[in-house]
Design a protein around this motif. Structure first.
Motif, PDB file in Angstrom:
ATOM      1  N   ASP A   9       0.868  -1.158   0.000  1.00  0.00           N
ATOM      2  CA  ASP A   9       0.000   0.000   0.000  1.00  0.00           C
ATOM      3  C   ASP A   9       0.921   1.229   0.000  1.00  0.00           C
ATOM      4  O   ASP A   9       2.030   1.183   0.550  1.00  0.00           O
ATOM      5  CB  ASP A   9      -0.877   0.010   1.240  1.00  0.00           C
ATOM      6  CG  ASP A   9      -1.688   1.291   1.315  1.00  0.00           C
ATOM      7  OD1 ASP A   9      -2.491   1.533   0.403  1.00  0.00           O
ATOM      8  OD2 ASP A   9      -1.484   2.072   2.267  1.00  0.00           O
ATOM      9  N   VAL A  10       0.481   2.314  -0.591  1.00  0.00           N
ATOM     10  CA  VAL A  10       1.372   3.467  -0.743  1.00  0.00           C
ATOM     11  C   VAL A  10       0.895   4.689   0.051  1.00  0.00           C
ATOM     12  O   VAL A  10       1.641   5.219   0.885  1.00  0.00           O
ATOM     13  CB  VAL A  10       1.567   3.807  -2.239  1.00  0.00           C
ATOM     14  CG1 VAL A  10       2.378   5.090  -2.417  1.00  0.00           C
ATOM     15  CG2 VAL A  10       2.267   2.638  -2.944  1.00  0.00           C
ATOM     16  N   THR A 122       4.307  -2.021  -5.984  1.00  0.00           N
ATOM     17  CA  THR A 122       3.204  -1.241  -5.425  1.00  0.00           C
ATOM     18  C   THR A 122       1.917  -2.043  -5.607  1.00  0.00           C
ATOM     19  O   THR A 122       1.723  -2.727  -6.616  1.00  0.00           O
ATOM     20  CB  THR A 122       3.034   0.105  -6.151  1.00  0.00           C
ATOM     21  OG1 THR A 122       2.693  -0.127  -7.515  1.00  0.00           O
ATOM     22  CG2 THR A 122       4.309   0.935  -6.082  1.00  0.00           C
ATOM     23  N   SER A 124      -1.302  -0.374  -4.914  1.00  0.00           N
ATOM     24  CA  SER A 124      -1.976   0.847  -4.479  1.00  0.00           C
ATOM     25  C   SER A 124      -3.204   1.082  -5.338  1.00  0.00           C
ATOM     26  O   SER A 124      -3.300   0.584  -6.467  1.00  0.00           O
ATOM     27  CB  SER A 124      -1.006   2.024  -4.646  1.00  0.00           C
ATOM     28  OG  SER A 124      -1.678   3.266  -4.575  1.00  0.00           O
ATOM     29  N   GLY A 147      -1.383  -2.870  -8.974  1.00  0.00           N
ATOM     30  CA  GLY A 147      -2.446  -2.158  -8.265  1.00  0.00           C
ATOM     31  C   GLY A 147      -3.652  -1.899  -9.134  1.00  0.00           C
ATOM     32  O   GLY A 147      -3.858  -2.551 -10.171  1.00  0.00           O
ATOM     33  N   ALA A 179       1.087  -2.712   4.779  1.00  0.00           N
ATOM     34  CA  ALA A 179       0.147  -1.582   4.835  1.00  0.00           C
ATOM     35  C   ALA A 179       0.012  -1.071   6.264  1.00  0.00           C
ATOM     36  O   ALA A 179       0.238  -1.812   7.224  1.00  0.00           O
ATOM     37  CB  ALA A 179      -1.224  -1.993   4.298  1.00  0.00           C
TER      38      ALA A 179
END
Lengths: 234, 234
Positions: A9-10, A122, A124, A147, A179
């Protein structure tokens, strides 16, 4: 099954969206005479994020990328906060605030260590170009950008996680979802991923510390990416 | 419209598939007593590549990633060359030869220069994991991995190029397709991309130098990525 890849998660986990968006909004709007609580402005933008994605996930509209959802939400927010008179180009420019988020202080060092041993992806809800711009600006060393846009599904839809594991050609249990958000980790675990919770107590600002999950809720629970690297032997 | 991103063909343009596949095949098969012309073995594998993708592109079978096409082609090739008795695990291992290709001598220096100024994306028919493994091993500094698996279309299908520009949020004319293959560049130009031909005369081995296109066929025609960086002011 050994962990082969870390899927991140970003927003909030790797980068500090709140203070960065506040900074960008102030830089663009303060010179035009707007005096707002900029952290609150960032919160007002962010709070529209989940409902906007949920409409896509429920099938009420076709998939659109996050840049487009962000822009729709920004137009609403500007009206709500009484900011009028911005041109389309200025709104576009402010919308790119999400491409210019700063990493948390431990992120670059932690990612560099983790990358020696694991594939870093990623996972995200941000779109591809957003992730590319952010990574180039901040120096985030992703091996691959996966993502929502690539999966054409927003987290926490199963396909967002499934597509990432499939493109990495890994069993879900070979993927570690990283995350700061228990709901994201729970959805990843549901798809067979292993899970690492990273505490980001300042994500929602100094007055709203994020509540930590109970010990043992996830496979790893750490205070930073450096601590995660230690825990994983990287 | 200024060029913002470079999209790269990879096999033959960035990496020397022929000598790398020959090396990998020899390393696995020679100890088992097989004495083949290893360059010719690589050629025999490569020659099955375009027809296998074309079946997908014509809709005769659903999209499958290149790793899977490579493996089917390898099984045929082993039979053709009289290599029997490999286990499934050994065939899988040999199939990963395509994940372990060496860059041409100028590639790393040229890419490092180009990346200072442009987004660097793969636009290869190789699948995501193949590109990730190759990049990690060789140190290729991609900002993003695009191409066939992400687009679910093989070049030279229009969607392979269109999806890349769309995910980069760029007009096609802001993308420069970089390839050693005139057919790839012509297909990209058809979708509005700008084009850079990079000569790789040794791609098919020292005895079959690739024929150069006539001067002026593409927007740039260079002998190396370093020369391309010079031409683009990077």
């Amino acid at each position: 099954m050994e962990i082969q890849a870390l899927t991140f998660d970003v927003f909030g986990t790797v980068v500090d969206w709140r203070s960065s968006v506040a900074r960008e909004a102030e830089a663009l709007l303060a010179p035009k005479g707007h005096a707002l609580d900029w952290g609150d402005f960032a919160d007002g933008w962010r709070v529209r994020y989940a409902p906007a994605m949920a409409k896509v996930s429920r099938g009420e509209r076709p998939f659109v990328i996050l840049d487009d959802l962000h822009r729709e939400n920004l137009v609403e927010l500007l009206a709500e906060r009484g900011v009028a008179g911005l041109s389309d180009v200025e709104i576009d420019e402010l919308n790119l605030a999400w491409h210019r988020l700063d990493p948390w202080p431990d992120a670059l060092e932690g990612l560099a260590r983790l990358r020696r041993r694991f594939i870093l992806a990623t996972l995200s809800n941000g779109n591809v170009r957003l992730m590319v711009d952010m990574a180039r600006r901040a120096g985030l060393p992703w091996d691959v950008i996966l993502g929502a846009e690539v999966a054409r599904s927003y987290k926490p839809q199963p396909e967002a996680y499934d597509a990432a594991a499939r493109m990495l050609r890994l069993a879900p249990a070979e993927c570690l979802m990283v995350a700061a958000h228990p709901s994201d980790l729970a959805a990843a675990a549901e798809r067979g991923f292993r899970t690492a919770y990273v505490a980001r107590p300042l994500e929602y600002g100094p007055e709203r510390p994020a509540r930590r999950p109970d010990p043992g809720t996830f496979d790893y629970q750490v205070e930073s990416f450096i601590e995660l690297a230690e825990a994983l032997g990287a």
